[in-house]
Design a protein around this motif. Structure first.
Motif, PDB file in Angstrom:
ATOM      1  N   MET A 168     -34.638  22.570  20.835  1.00  0.00           N
ATOM      2  CA  MET A 168     -33.904  22.023  21.976  1.00  0.00           C
ATOM      3  C   MET A 168     -32.452  22.499  21.915  1.00  0.00           C
ATOM      4  O   MET A 168     -31.713  22.150  21.002  1.00  0.00           O
ATOM      5  CB  MET A 168     -33.948  20.493  21.960  1.00  0.00           C
ATOM      6  N   VAL A 169     -32.067  23.304  22.893  1.00  0.00           N
ATOM      7  CA  VAL A 169     -30.709  23.846  22.961  1.00  0.00           C
ATOM      8  C   VAL A 169     -30.026  23.197  24.152  1.00  0.00           C
ATOM      9  O   VAL A 169     -30.391  23.456  25.306  1.00  0.00           O
ATOM     10  CB  VAL A 169     -30.728  25.386  23.107  1.00  0.00           C
ATOM     11  N   TRP A 170     -29.038  22.345  23.879  1.00  0.00           N
ATOM     12  CA  TRP A 170     -28.419  21.562  24.945  1.00  0.00           C
ATOM     13  C   TRP A 170     -26.909  21.518  24.738  1.00  0.00           C
ATOM     14  O   TRP A 170     -26.359  22.139  23.844  1.00  0.00           O
ATOM     15  CB  TRP A 170     -29.010  20.150  24.983  1.00  0.00           C
ATOM     16  N   GLY A 171     -26.222  20.766  25.612  1.00  0.00           N
ATOM     17  CA  GLY A 171     -24.775  20.586  25.468  1.00  0.00           C
ATOM     18  C   GLY A 171     -24.010  21.855  25.763  1.00  0.00           C
ATOM     19  O   GLY A 171     -24.399  22.669  26.605  1.00  0.00           O
ATOM     20  N   ALA A 172     -22.895  22.042  25.054  1.00  0.00           N
ATOM     21  CA  ALA A 172     -22.013  23.179  25.309  1.00  0.00           C
ATOM     22  C   ALA A 172     -22.735  24.504  25.125  1.00  0.00           C
ATOM     23  O   ALA A 172     -22.504  25.455  25.884  1.00  0.00           O
ATOM     24  CB  ALA A 172     -20.799  23.101  24.392  1.00  0.00           C
ATOM     25  N   THR A 173     -23.618  24.591  24.119  1.00  0.00           N
ATOM     26  CA  THR A 173     -24.337  25.847  23.893  1.00  0.00           C
ATOM     27  C   THR A 173     -25.198  26.198  25.099  1.00  0.00           C
ATOM     28  O   THR A 173     -25.220  27.352  25.552  1.00  0.00           O
ATOM     29  CB  THR A 173     -25.199  25.752  22.624  1.00  0.00           C
ATOM     30  N   ALA A 174     -25.899  25.216  25.648  1.00  0.00           N
ATOM     31  CA  ALA A 174     -26.716  25.468  26.832  1.00  0.00           C
ATOM     32  C   ALA A 174     -25.857  25.841  28.032  1.00  0.00           C
ATOM     33  O   ALA A 174     -26.237  26.706  28.835  1.00  0.00           O
ATOM     34  CB  ALA A 174     -27.565  24.234  27.153  1.00  0.00           C
ATOM     35  N   MET A 175     -24.704  25.220  28.182  1.00  0.00           N
ATOM     36  CA  MET A 175     -23.816  25.540  29.295  1.00  0.00           C
ATOM     37  C   MET A 175     -23.309  26.984  29.201  1.00  0.00           C
ATOM     38  O   MET A 175     -23.232  27.706  30.193  1.00  0.00           O
ATOM     39  CB  MET A 175     -22.655  24.554  29.334  1.00  0.00           C
ATOM     40  N   ILE A 176     -22.959  27.406  27.985  1.00  0.00           N
ATOM     41  CA  ILE A 176     -22.509  28.786  27.776  1.00  0.00           C
ATOM     42  C   ILE A 176     -23.651  29.757  28.075  1.00  0.00           C
ATOM     43  O   ILE A 176     -23.464  30.771  28.765  1.00  0.00           O
ATOM     44  CB  ILE A 176     -22.008  28.954  26.332  1.00  0.00           C
ATOM     45  N   LEU A 177     -24.842  29.445  27.572  1.00  0.00           N
ATOM     46  CA  LEU A 177     -25.986  30.320  27.807  1.00  0.00           C
ATOM     47  C   LEU A 177     -26.364  30.361  29.284  1.00  0.00           C
ATOM     48  O   LEU A 177     -26.878  31.376  29.774  1.00  0.00           O
ATOM     49  CB  LEU A 177     -27.173  29.868  26.967  1.00  0.00           C
ATOM     50  N   SER A 178     -26.127  29.284  30.013  1.00  0.00           N
ATOM     51  CA  SER A 178     -26.431  29.257  31.438  1.00  0.00           C
ATOM     52  C   SER A 178     -25.585  30.283  32.193  1.00  0.00           C
ATOM     53  O   SER A 178     -26.090  30.976  33.097  1.00  0.00           O
ATOM     54  CB  SER A 178     -26.192  27.853  32.006  1.00  0.00           C
ATOM     55  N   GLU A 179     -24.323  30.398  31.832  1.00  0.00           N
ATOM     56  CA  GLU A 179     -23.491  31.414  32.475  1.00  0.00           C
ATOM     57  C   GLU A 179     -23.950  32.811  32.065  1.00  0.00           C
ATOM     58  O   GLU A 179     -24.032  33.725  32.902  1.00  0.00           O
ATOM     59  CB  GLU A 179     -22.011  31.224  32.138  1.00  0.00           C
ATOM     60  N   PHE A 180     -24.258  32.992  30.780  1.00  0.00           N
ATOM     61  CA  PHE A 180     -24.726  34.305  30.340  1.00  0.00           C
ATOM     62  C   PHE A 180     -26.053  34.657  31.010  1.00  0.00           C
ATOM     63  O   PHE A 180     -26.289  35.827  31.369  1.00  0.00           O
ATOM     64  CB  PHE A 180     -24.873  34.347  28.824  1.00  0.00           C
ATOM     65  N   GLU A 181     -26.911  33.672  31.198  1.00  0.00           N
ATOM     66  CA  GLU A 181     -28.177  33.910  31.903  1.00  0.00           C
ATOM     67  C   GLU A 181     -27.931  34.522  33.276  1.00  0.00           C
ATOM     68  O   GLU A 181     -28.593  35.497  33.666  1.00  0.00           O
ATOM     69  CB  GLU A 181     -28.942  32.597  32.046  1.00  0.00           C
ATOM     70  N   GLU A 182     -26.962  33.984  34.001  1.00  0.00           N
ATOM     71  CA  GLU A 182     -26.672  34.515  35.334  1.00  0.00           C
ATOM     72  C   GLU A 182     -26.136  35.940  35.257  1.00  0.00           C
ATOM     73  O   GLU A 182     -26.497  36.797  36.078  1.00  0.00           O
ATOM     74  CB  GLU A 182     -25.691  33.612  36.067  1.00  0.00           C
ATOM     75  N   VAL A 183     -25.286  36.220  34.283  1.00  0.00           N
ATOM     76  CA  VAL A 183     -24.769  37.586  34.103  1.00  0.00           C
ATOM     77  C   VAL A 183     -25.914  38.545  33.798  1.00  0.00           C
ATOM     78  O   VAL A 183     -26.001  39.641  34.351  1.00  0.00           O
ATOM     79  CB  VAL A 183     -23.717  37.612  32.964  1.00  0.00           C
ATOM     80  N   ALA A 184     -26.824  38.122  32.911  1.00  0.00           N
ATOM     81  CA  ALA A 184     -27.942  38.983  32.514  1.00  0.00           C
ATOM     82  C   ALA A 184     -28.905  39.209  33.671  1.00  0.00           C
ATOM     83  O   ALA A 184     -29.488  40.303  33.816  1.00  0.00           O
ATOM     84  CB  ALA A 184     -28.668  38.389  31.321  1.00  0.00           C
ATOM     85  N   ARG A 185     -29.103  38.191  34.503  1.00  0.00           N
ATOM     86  CA  ARG A 185     -30.040  38.329  35.645  1.00  0.00           C
ATOM     87  C   ARG A 185     -29.593  39.405  36.621  1.00  0.00           C
ATOM     88  O   ARG A 185     -30.411  39.977  37.348  1.00  0.00           O
ATOM     89  CB  ARG A 185     -30.168  36.999  36.376  1.00  0.00           C
ATOM     90  N   MET A 186     -28.307  39.683  36.658  1.00  0.00           N
ATOM     91  CA  MET A 186     -27.816  40.727  37.560  1.00  0.00           C
ATOM     92  C   MET A 186     -28.312  42.118  37.158  1.00  0.00           C
ATOM     93  O   MET A 186     -28.328  43.046  37.951  1.00  0.00           O
ATOM     94  CB  MET A 186     -26.284  40.728  37.571  1.00  0.00           C
ATOM     95  N   ILE A 187     -28.718  42.230  35.872  1.00  0.00           N
ATOM     96  CA  ILE A 187     -29.123  43.518  35.331  1.00  0.00           C
ATOM     97  C   ILE A 187     -30.624  43.599  35.137  1.00  0.00           C
ATOM     98  O   ILE A 187     -31.256  44.627  35.385  1.00  0.00           O
ATOM     99  CB  ILE A 187     -28.429  43.768  33.962  1.00  0.00           C
ATOM    100  N   LEU A 188     -31.223  42.489  34.653  1.00  0.00           N
ATOM    101  CA  LEU A 188     -32.631  42.506  34.259  1.00  0.00           C
ATOM    102  C   LEU A 188     -33.575  42.149  35.397  1.00  0.00           C
ATOM    103  O   LEU A 188     -33.178  41.518  36.347  1.00  0.00           O
ATOM    104  CB  LEU A 188     -32.822  41.544  33.079  1.00  0.00           C
TER     105      LEU A 188
END
Length: 212
Positions: A192-212
């Motif tokens: 379970m990855v939650w809190g600040a780590t999940a929030m940071i990964l959520s932004e990175f997810e959006e950046v990565a989706r632009m490419i993948l």
């Protein structure tokens, strides 16, 4: 590294240099309560700086990144899944240095092995009174990870495709510092990855989706 992998890495680097998704992306994984034990929600004079690293490396036909399970200790992030990282200290000239140093200290990856691709949006963490600056780094080969067992219980290697899979997102009610909160989370390698780590990964997810 294949030409397609190199294209993905370059695309992520270019997107990190553009206006970032920011809080709009972070808040998708924001817990229902983000305050310290006194109810504060904003930085103050005693707030400290810190940095974390999303470390990408090739794995099969794609990429992995690394998470750590923190040891149990008397502190706000005891036992949580986190990105490698920690506090800015007097040996660091910049937060880049902090991210690279902490990655070396916690998982054993030498700073010289890591190419920094850029940074994401900083995030204030009320419960630890920290402003954290996330960085994205890349190593062209899988590192030989050596966890610092004083701080890290174990390392989890996560396929980047798992971060992008909607099936790996959910929400549950948990107890945080004695309070019930609703926590969106990623289920990554059954962690379970939650809190600040999940929030940071959520932004990175959006950046990565632009490419993948």
């Amino acid at each position: 590294m294949s030409s397609s992998a190199a294209r993905i890495v370059k695309g992520i680097e270019l997107n990190l240099g553009k206006p970032l998704p920011g809080y709009e992306a972070q808040k998708r994984m924001e817990p229902s309560v983000r305050v310290d034990l006194l109810g504060n929600t904003t930085p103050n004079q005693s707030t400290r700086k810190s940095a974390v690293m999303i470390l990408l490396y090739p794995s099969g036909q794609g990429f992995n990144f690394v998470l750590i399970k923190r040891q149990t200790y008397d502190g706000p992030h005891s036992g949580q899944m986190s990105l490698p990282g920690g506090k800015f200290d007097d040996t660091d000239q910049t937060l880049d240095d902090t991210a690279l140093r902490e990655t070396y200290e916690e998982v054993g990856v030498e700073p010289g092995q890591v190419r920094l691709l850029g940074r994401l949006t900083e995030l204030y963490i009320p419960v630890s009174n920290m402003v954290v600056q996330p960085f994205v780094g890349f190593t062209p080969q899988k590192p030989m990870f050596t966890p610092n067992l004083q701080e890290v219980e174990y390392i989890v290697e996560v396929p980047l495709t798992d971060l992008l899979a909607e099936a790996n997102k959910s929400v549950r009610v948990i107890s945080s510092h004695g309070r019930p909160i609703t926590a969106p989370y990623y289920n990554l390698n059954n962690e379970m990855v939650w809190g600040a780590t999940a929030m940071i990964l959520s932004e990175f997810e959006e950046v990565a989706r632009m490419i993948l």
